[in-house]
Design an enzyme around this catalytic site. Structure first.
Site, PDB file in Angstrom:
ATOM      1  N   GLY A 180      -2.668  -0.455  -4.489  1.00  0.00           N
ATOM      2  CA  GLY A 180      -1.614  -0.958  -4.954  1.00  0.00           C
ATOM      3  C   GLY A 180      -1.223  -2.212  -4.622  1.00  0.00           C
ATOM      4  N   LEU A 181      -0.119  -3.226  -5.447  1.00  0.00           N
ATOM      5  CA  LEU A 181      -0.348  -4.347  -5.081  1.00  0.00           C
ATOM      6  C   LEU A 181      -0.075  -4.480  -4.194  1.00  0.00           C
ATOM      7  CD1 LEU A 181       1.912  -4.010  -9.213  1.00  0.00           C
ATOM      8  CD2 LEU A 181       0.157  -5.323  -8.374  1.00  0.00           C
ATOM      9  N   SER A 182      -0.034  -6.468  -4.206  1.00  0.00           N
ATOM     10  CA  SER A 182       0.578  -6.959  -3.053  1.00  0.00           C
ATOM     11  C   SER A 182       2.469  -6.549  -2.737  1.00  0.00           C
ATOM     12  CB  SER A 182       0.325  -8.284  -3.152  1.00  0.00           C
ATOM     13  OG  SER A 182       0.947  -9.157  -2.582  1.00  0.00           O
ATOM     14  N   GLY A 183       3.144  -6.226  -1.272  1.00  0.00           N
ATOM     15  CA  GLY A 183       4.330  -5.946  -1.812  1.00  0.00           C
ATOM     16  C   GLY A 183       4.353  -4.264  -2.034  1.00  0.00           C
TER      17      GLY A 183
ATOM     18  N   GLY B  30       4.019  -2.044  -0.683  1.00  0.00           N
ATOM     19  CA  GLY B  30       3.781  -1.403   1.128  1.00  0.00           C
ATOM     20  C   GLY B  30       2.727  -0.274   1.361  1.00  0.00           C
ATOM     21  N   LYS B  31       1.625  -0.574   1.047  1.00  0.00           N
ATOM     22  CA  LYS B  31      -0.051  -0.287   1.020  1.00  0.00           C
ATOM     23  C   LYS B  31      -0.360   0.322   2.905  1.00  0.00           C
ATOM     24  CE  LYS B  31      -2.448  -3.100  -0.899  1.00  0.00           C
ATOM     25  NZ  LYS B  31      -1.154  -4.103  -1.384  1.00  0.00           N
ATOM     26  N   SER B  32      -0.198  -1.118   3.465  1.00  0.00           N
ATOM     27  CA  SER B  32       0.220  -1.857   4.764  1.00  0.00           C
ATOM     28  C   SER B  32       0.733  -1.099   5.947  1.00  0.00           C
ATOM     29  CB  SER B  32      -0.180  -2.761   5.170  1.00  0.00           C
ATOM     30  OG  SER B  32      -1.230  -3.605   4.957  1.00  0.00           O
TER      31      SER B  32
ATOM     32  N   SER C 223      -7.816  -3.940  -3.676  1.00  0.00           N
ATOM     33  CA  SER C 223      -8.643  -3.297  -4.487  1.00  0.00           C
ATOM     34  C   SER C 223      -8.267  -2.673  -5.529  1.00  0.00           C
ATOM     35  CB  SER C 223      -9.397  -1.772  -3.787  1.00  0.00           C
ATOM     36  OG  SER C 223      -8.194  -0.711  -3.352  1.00  0.00           O
TER      37      SER C 223
END
Length: 243
Positions: free
Chosen positions: A34-37, A39-41, A125
């Site tokens: 997903g995009l930066s920000g 919430g992936k991490s 990614s």
């Protein structure tokens, strides 16, 4: 001098099935994209905590963390290894470097899965073919279903409003080039196993969805209904209600 590299695969004396039996669960790769920000991490670490509390062996492979070591930039390598080494092996954010970043991470994640662990990989990614290549690798060395693509989805405006690292602000100001979502494309997954709406639900709620999916996956392996028959989110539909 020949460029041929002579290597031979060395077979392990402990089979993957034996490691999984010891762990009490199959190994797999859960790939958060997903995009930066988006919430992936945050979601990945919440899943990791829940799995740890359940006695499941898991580990988070975080994009920023790996760029401090395995996938370090040329600037981070030059002092210890010299300019030639840094230029050859250091990674930036060009399309080719992004591809190599995901190739390296995919190889590491596959090793975790083969060790009977659950690798929770959190990376922007952005390119679909790179994610598909990791899926192919993981499933070729395991079985179908060992790669779980999780699309952590939030509108660009929401991600920009969060901007936890100040990167969107720099990208909009022209201080940061090749930033995904601004001047570099993000290719949305076509059919992820899970599609999470991180603009509407908390990381804890989204983590519950992922853990529930993994539990249903395990139940399916034990002869119970599989995840695809019990979860609409096993297709490309959005998971709107946490379980």
């Amino acid at each position: 001098m020949s460029k041929e590299v002579r290597v031979t695969w060395h077979q392990h004396c402990v089979a993957r099935a034996a490691r999984e039996q010891l762990n009490g669960h199959r190994g797999c790769v859960v790939w958060f994209t997903g995009l930066s920000g988006s919430g992936k991490s945050t979601v990945a670490t919440a899943v990791d905590r829940k799995l740890h509390e359940m006695g499941v062996r898991s580990f988070v492979l975080d994009g920023d963390n790996l760029r401090h070591g395995l996938n370090a930039s040329p600037a981070m390598l030059v002092d210890h290894h010299g300019e030639a080494f840094a230029a050859r092996f250091g990674l930036g954010f060009s399309p080719e470097d992004r591809e190599e970043n995901i190739r390296r991470v995919g190889a590491v994640a596959e090793l975790f899965a083969s060790a009977g662990m659950i690798a929770l990989s959190a990376f922007v990614s952005p390119y679909r073919q790179d994610r598909d290549a990791v899926r192919k690798l993981v499933e070729a060395n395991g079985q179908h279903g060992d790669f779980v693509e999780v699309f952590v989805d939030a509108p660009l405006a929401v991600c920009e409003s969060r901007d936890p690292k100040g990167l969107y602000k720099k990208a909009r100001a022209g201080q940061l080039k090749q930033f995904t979502g601004i001047d570099d494309p993000y290719e949305r997954p076509r059919a992820p196993e899970l599609h999470l709406d991180s603009a509407r639900h908390s990381p804890r709620q989204l983590a519950d969805i992922v853990v529930s999916y993994l539990q249903d996956r395990r139940n399916g392996e034990n002869g119970k209904p599989d995840a695809a028959s019990t979860h609409p989110t096993s297709s490309n539909e959005t998971a709107s209600k946490p379980r």
